[in-house]
Write a protein that holds these residues in place. Structure first.
Motif, PDB file in Angstrom:
ATOM      1  N   CYS A 166       0.816  -1.213   0.000  1.00  0.00           N
ATOM      2  CA  CYS A 166       0.000   0.000   0.000  1.00  0.00           C
ATOM      3  C   CYS A 166       0.846   1.259   0.000  1.00  0.00           C
ATOM      4  N   GLY A 167       2.144   1.103  -0.088  1.00  0.00           N
ATOM      5  CA  GLY A 167       3.015   2.260  -0.188  1.00  0.00           C
ATOM      6  C   GLY A 167       3.417   2.847   1.147  1.00  0.00           C
ATOM      7  N   ILE A 168       3.275   2.084   2.228  1.00  0.00           N
ATOM      8  CA  ILE A 168       3.703   2.580   3.532  1.00  0.00           C
ATOM      9  C   ILE A 168       5.194   2.304   3.697  1.00  0.00           C
ATOM     10  N   GLY A 169       5.951   3.331   4.065  1.00  0.00           N
ATOM     11  CA  GLY A 169       7.389   3.140   4.289  1.00  0.00           C
ATOM     12  C   GLY A 169       7.595   2.510   5.654  1.00  0.00           C
ATOM     13  N   LEU A 170       8.129   1.275   5.665  1.00  0.00           N
ATOM     14  CA  LEU A 170       8.296   0.575   6.937  1.00  0.00           C
ATOM     15  C   LEU A 170       9.243   1.315   7.871  1.00  0.00           C
ATOM     16  N   GLY A 171      10.335   1.846   7.285  1.00  0.00           N
ATOM     17  CA  GLY A 171      11.362   2.495   8.103  1.00  0.00           C
ATOM     18  C   GLY A 171      10.766   3.572   8.986  1.00  0.00           C
ATOM     19  N   ALA A 172       9.954   4.434   8.380  1.00  0.00           N
ATOM     20  CA  ALA A 172       9.384   5.549   9.139  1.00  0.00           C
ATOM     21  C   ALA A 172       8.462   5.033  10.243  1.00  0.00           C
ATOM     22  N   VAL A 173       7.649   4.021   9.901  1.00  0.00           N
ATOM     23  CA  VAL A 173       6.708   3.487  10.891  1.00  0.00           C
ATOM     24  C   VAL A 173       7.476   2.869  12.063  1.00  0.00           C
ATOM     25  N   TYR A 174       8.505   2.106  11.737  1.00  0.00           N
ATOM     26  CA  TYR A 174       9.301   1.478  12.784  1.00  0.00           C
ATOM     27  C   TYR A 174       9.968   2.528  13.671  1.00  0.00           C
ATOM     28  N   ARG A 175      10.519   3.551  13.021  1.00  0.00           N
ATOM     29  CA  ARG A 175      11.212   4.592  13.783  1.00  0.00           C
ATOM     30  C   ARG A 175      10.238   5.241  14.769  1.00  0.00           C
ATOM     31  N   TRP A 176       9.029   5.559  14.281  1.00  0.00           N
ATOM     32  CA  TRP A 176       8.038   6.192  15.151  1.00  0.00           C
ATOM     33  C   TRP A 176       7.567   5.241  16.244  1.00  0.00           C
ATOM     34  N   ALA A 177       7.450   3.951  15.888  1.00  0.00           N
ATOM     35  CA  ALA A 177       6.999   2.985  16.894  1.00  0.00           C
ATOM     36  C   ALA A 177       7.990   2.936  18.052  1.00  0.00           C
ATOM     37  N   LEU A 178       9.274   2.887  17.729  1.00  0.00           N
ATOM     38  CA  LEU A 178      10.281   2.857  18.794  1.00  0.00           C
ATOM     39  C   LEU A 178      10.324   4.180  19.525  1.00  0.00           C
ATOM     40  N   CYS A 179      10.173   5.278  18.778  1.00  0.00           N
ATOM     41  CA  CYS A 179      10.187   6.619  19.373  1.00  0.00           C
ATOM     42  C   CYS A 179       9.079   6.722  20.420  1.00  0.00           C
ATOM     43  N   ILE A 180       7.876   6.293  20.056  1.00  0.00           N
ATOM     44  CA  ILE A 180       6.760   6.374  21.006  1.00  0.00           C
ATOM     45  C   ILE A 180       6.886   5.306  22.091  1.00  0.00           C
TER      46      ILE A 180
END
Lengths: 314, 243, 292
Positions: C184-198
């Motif tokens: 669906c065009g979601i960039g995994l890197g960004a999602v992972y980074r935010w998941a760890l950030c939060i």
């Protein structure tokens, strides 16, 4: 292909011969072989069958406590208690295995479940008056040393653990090159494919886990005799289980003797560090080996033992 | 011809969703039989029920007269019914030879015998040159052949092939089709799941058509494909013939 | 003899402890749910947050409740650095290597803390620490009440973020199907980074609040990591409601067992609960039905 670990075996024997010269060296040798054997046994289940146990301290603890209890409470020889210790550990491993495998716990889940079992044992033993609670149990000296296994000299211990280590390596080699080893590795790589190709995965997983548990129980029993003291922290703690993983990762999980290599690097190295830096800087050696662990897990996933091996293949 | 494999009233549902209902057909000895049907018709579920990966909720599977439904996959394999997976499942930590050797251990307990058998199977399939290759670095076509090699090494009487040709080039698919015919000529009975109608018409003696988990029709391939209902079920999904 | 008063006290403290456990577990469940990585060093980041809260008070006299607003951004930054420095590289490695990396990190941080701060127990001695709220016959210490309240607020806020924001939808998509999300065009890197950030950032709230009720030392985190595992697995991966329920259950069971038996046996209770939970409901306590 699984070759006979000839060079490691020769090196270990040579190490024993060299260590007979010095009491302190023999101590390092005994610890290296002890942790090396436990890590090799752990890796039979984890590295070759894919059963990432984080609760092996449970079986080490069973070995150590069975002997310690028999000796202190009933004055029995460790030789009498040893078979019992192995039996209890194997039965526990089978029970845990049946539960976990029946419910399909894999990977992390199996790891955490085994961890939970060992933690329960840790806390229950810490509360059990007849096992010395968290203060532990001291094994009394005296009697014929070959019966009580309480020697003044260090070399008999070196000899005993040498035999255990060699037996483990030879048995591991024989199993890995035969059907059992192929079945274990196929289970590790893909359970469903293995089962479709005629591998009875349930039985072979149980065998791997129980064998591994039995070997570390022998090591636990040896530990009790060697140190003459057991307490929950030293033989049942999570740290012990994690150490086996650390040795295996550093030495290489794809090799039978990889975990031994890991122990042979880390244990003498941390002894040296302790001498150089001194006890005042507590934690330094763990910082170094934790850094090594992270670096290797990221950049050399096959472990140090694979360095030579990889060059030969390419 | 006698029926070697007899699928009798198989039913399977997941939660409220019925995947298979009263599926029945027979596979004669020495046949190449195709199971066809649109996506989601229940073909792979049927395979899973026959090979023991899933337990059917209803019905019987008889293999050589013996009921095998509900047996564990390794038991079914040892009885002489081997399968491949649509999504290939190699043992990635092992070489090609070692992969096949695992399967050969189903018939030979001792290492050297198993290895000899595995080498023979690889040579037979023209794969001897890749014996020492790491399975982890093979391409799709080679992994498909490895799947077949492993299944054959268990010395099956019946071979279940799940969408072996999907994702292969026309040349690769044609070579694999030839190989499947050669296996039949050696006495194997083959049951294959295939999405593409032309492949089935070129390869199979008989065909079963599944639609929404039920048998639409069954019989000699040409007759089955001429059936109007089959054409309806497949409207617009014909693929070019690879052979 | 366990009287009703003792039992009531055990229930109240158990629920309060459970709420604090939930505060630690939500971050872990978020990271595990999204990335399928078990962070064995989660508790060590809590330990860092507790030290940060302690020093904010000791050096600058900042109240723990205010320190949250300094420590949380700090922990979020650490989360991002952790992703880009280490976890990103570990994602492609086999499970065992991921385990080794986070275990190594846990050992590393614990012993770095030991070298830096020594093993001393530190505590923020607040005046309000001695004040309590009476709930029936039971008493609840004020700092504990604040931490429990913060826990509920945080879980509610996270739940809303995941439900209502685009970012939350992306994160849930990744948690459900990595491949599908990529398609669906979601960039995994960004999602992972935010998941760890939060996920790590939530500890910035927990740490300072906890530093006024619990001694800070280099090993304090390890205690929580294991319990947080129990809670996350019992509650179901990435399931906030499950984590809260699991945490309250663990807190209650521990506290009630403590009233009857010794502290040591009470400590074994969460692990027994875990085994029961894993075998009984491997998919988590309140998992949704998944059709295949």
């Amino acid at each position: 292909m699984i070759r006979f670990p000839l060079i490691p075996v020769l090196l270990v024997v040579a190490g024993f011969a060299a260590a007979t010269q010095d009491r302190y060296l023999m101590d390092v040798f005994v610890l290296t072989c002890l942790y090396g054997t436990m890590a090799v046994a752990w890796n039979l289940a984890a590295g070759f069958t894919g059963l990432l146990s984080l609760g092996h301290s449970l079986f080490i603890g069973i070995g150590a406590y069975t002997v310690a209890y028999g000796v202190t409470a009933h004055g029995l020889s460790p030789w009498v208690m040893l078979p019992l210790a192995v039996l209890i550990a194997v039965v526990c491993a089978l029970a845990i295995g049946v539960l976990c495998f029946r419910y399909g716990l894999k990977g992390y889940y199996f790891g955490i479940a085994t961890l939970a079992f060992s933690e329960i044992a840790f806390f229950l033993v810490s509360a059990a008056v007849w096992l010395g609670r968290s203060d532990g149990m001291m094994l009394p000296a005296g009697g014929d040393p070959w019966i009580s296994l309480q020697f003044r000299a260090k070399w008999p211990y070196g000899l005993m653990i040498l035999v255990v280590l060699l037996a483990t390596l030879i048995a591991g080699w024989a199993l890995l090159r035969a059907k059992t080893g192929y079945y274990w590795r196929s289970i590790r790589d893909n359970e469903e494919a293995a089962e479709a190709l005629g591998v009875p995965i349930f039985g072979f997983k149980l065998f791997s886990f129980a064998l591994s548990a039995g070997i570390v129980a022998v090591c636990g029993a040896f530990y009790a005799c060697y140190v003459a003291f057991v307490d929950p922290r030293s033989v049942l703690g999570v740290e012990l289980s994690i150490q086996l993983l650390v040795f295996s990762i550093i030495g290489g999980m794809g090799l039978l003797w990889g975990p031994l290599l890991g122990a042979a690097i880390l244990i003498p190295a941390s002894e040296l560090l302790r001498i150089w830096i001194g006890a005042s800087f507590y934690g330094v050696n763990i910082v170094l080996y934790a850094s090594l662990l992270i670096g290797l897990a990221l950049f050399l996933p096959q472990g140090l033992g694979a360095l030579r091996w990889r060059r030969r293949v390419s | 011809m006698t029926a070697l494999l007899d699928v009798d009233g198989i039913g399977k549902s997941f939660g409220g969703l019925t995947a298979l209902r009263d599926v029945a057909f027979q596979v004669p000895q020495g046949a190449i039989m195709g199971i066809i049907g649109p996506n989601g018709a229940g073909k792979t579920t049927l395979f899973n029920c026959i090979s023991g990966l899933m337990k059917p909720d209803a019905g019987r599977v008889r293999f050589g007269g013996r009921e095998i439904q509900g047996l564990r996959p390794h038991r079914i394999c040892r009885l002489g019914l081997a399968r491949t997976f649509q999504i290939v499942r190699p043992f990635r930590g092992m070489s090609v030879l070692e992969n096949v050797k695992v399967a050969a251990f189903a018939r030979h307990d001792r290492g050297p015998a198993a290895e000899a058998h595995a080498r023979a199977v690889l040579a037979d399939l023209g794969m001897a040159h890749m014996a020492a290759t790491d399975a982890g670095i093979l391409g799709v076509a080679e992994l498909r052949r490895l799947e077949i090699a492993r299944a054959l090494a268990t010395d099956p009487q019946v071979l279940l092939l799940d969408e072996m040709l999907a994702g292969l080039t026309a040349t690769e698919a044609a070579a694999l089709c030839d190989q499947i015919r050669a296996l039949r000529d050696r006495g194997l009975t083959i049951l294959l799941v295939e999405h593409s109608v032309p492949v089935v018409s070129a390869l199979c003696d008989r065909a079963v058509v599944l639609n929404f988990g039920e048998v639409l029709t069954e019989g000699p391939t040409a007759a089955v494909l001429a059936d109007g209902r089959v054409q309806d079920a497949y409207l617009g999904s014909a693929a070019p013939c690879p052979t | 003899m366990v009287t009703f008063d003792i039992f009531a006290q055990a229930v109240v403290s158990g629920l309060a402890n459970g709420a604090i456990y939930a505060l630690v577990a939500v971050g872990l469940t978020l990271v595990f749910g999204v990335m399928r990585i078990i962070n064995f060093a989660h508790g060590e980041f809590l330990m860092i947050a507790m030290y940060a809260g302690y020093f904010a008070w000791a050096l600058a006299g900042i109240d723990p409740v205010l320190a949250i607003f300094i420590v949380t951004p700090l922990l979020m930054l650490i989360g991002v650095l952790l992703y880009d420095g280490i976890i990103r590289r570990a994602l492609a490695a086999p499970e065992i290597n991921q385990m080794a990396v986070t275990l190594g990190l846990s050992l590393l941080l614990q012993n770095l803390a030991l070298m830096t701060f020594k093993g001393d127990n530190l505590l923020i001695p607040l005046a309000r620490a001695t004040e309590s709220i009476a709930i029936g016959p039971a008493l609840l210490q004020l700092p504990q009440a604040i931490a429990a309240l913060a826990s509920l607020l945080l879980i509610a806020a996270l739940w809303l973020v995941l439900r209502l924001t685009d970012f939350g939808i992306m994160m849930r998509a990744v948690a459900q199907s990595r491949d599908g999300a990529v398609l669906c065009g979601i960039g995994l890197g960004a999602v992972y980074r935010w998941a760890l950030c939060i996920g790590i950032g939530t500890l910035g709230i927990t740490g300072p609040l906890l530093a006024s009720t619990l001694y800070v030392n280099p090993h304090v985190g390890a205690l929580f990591t294991l319990k947080a595992f129990v809670i996350v697995i019992a509650g179901g991966l990435g399931n906030f409601g499950g984590a809260l329920l699991g945490a309250l259950l663990v807190g209650l069971a521990e506290s009630i067992a403590g009233a009857w038996f010794s502290a040591s046996i009470a400590a074994a209770v969460p692990f027994a609960l875990l085994i029961v939970a894993m075998l009984w409901r491997p998919e988590g306590l309140i998992a949704r039905r998944v059709a295949r």
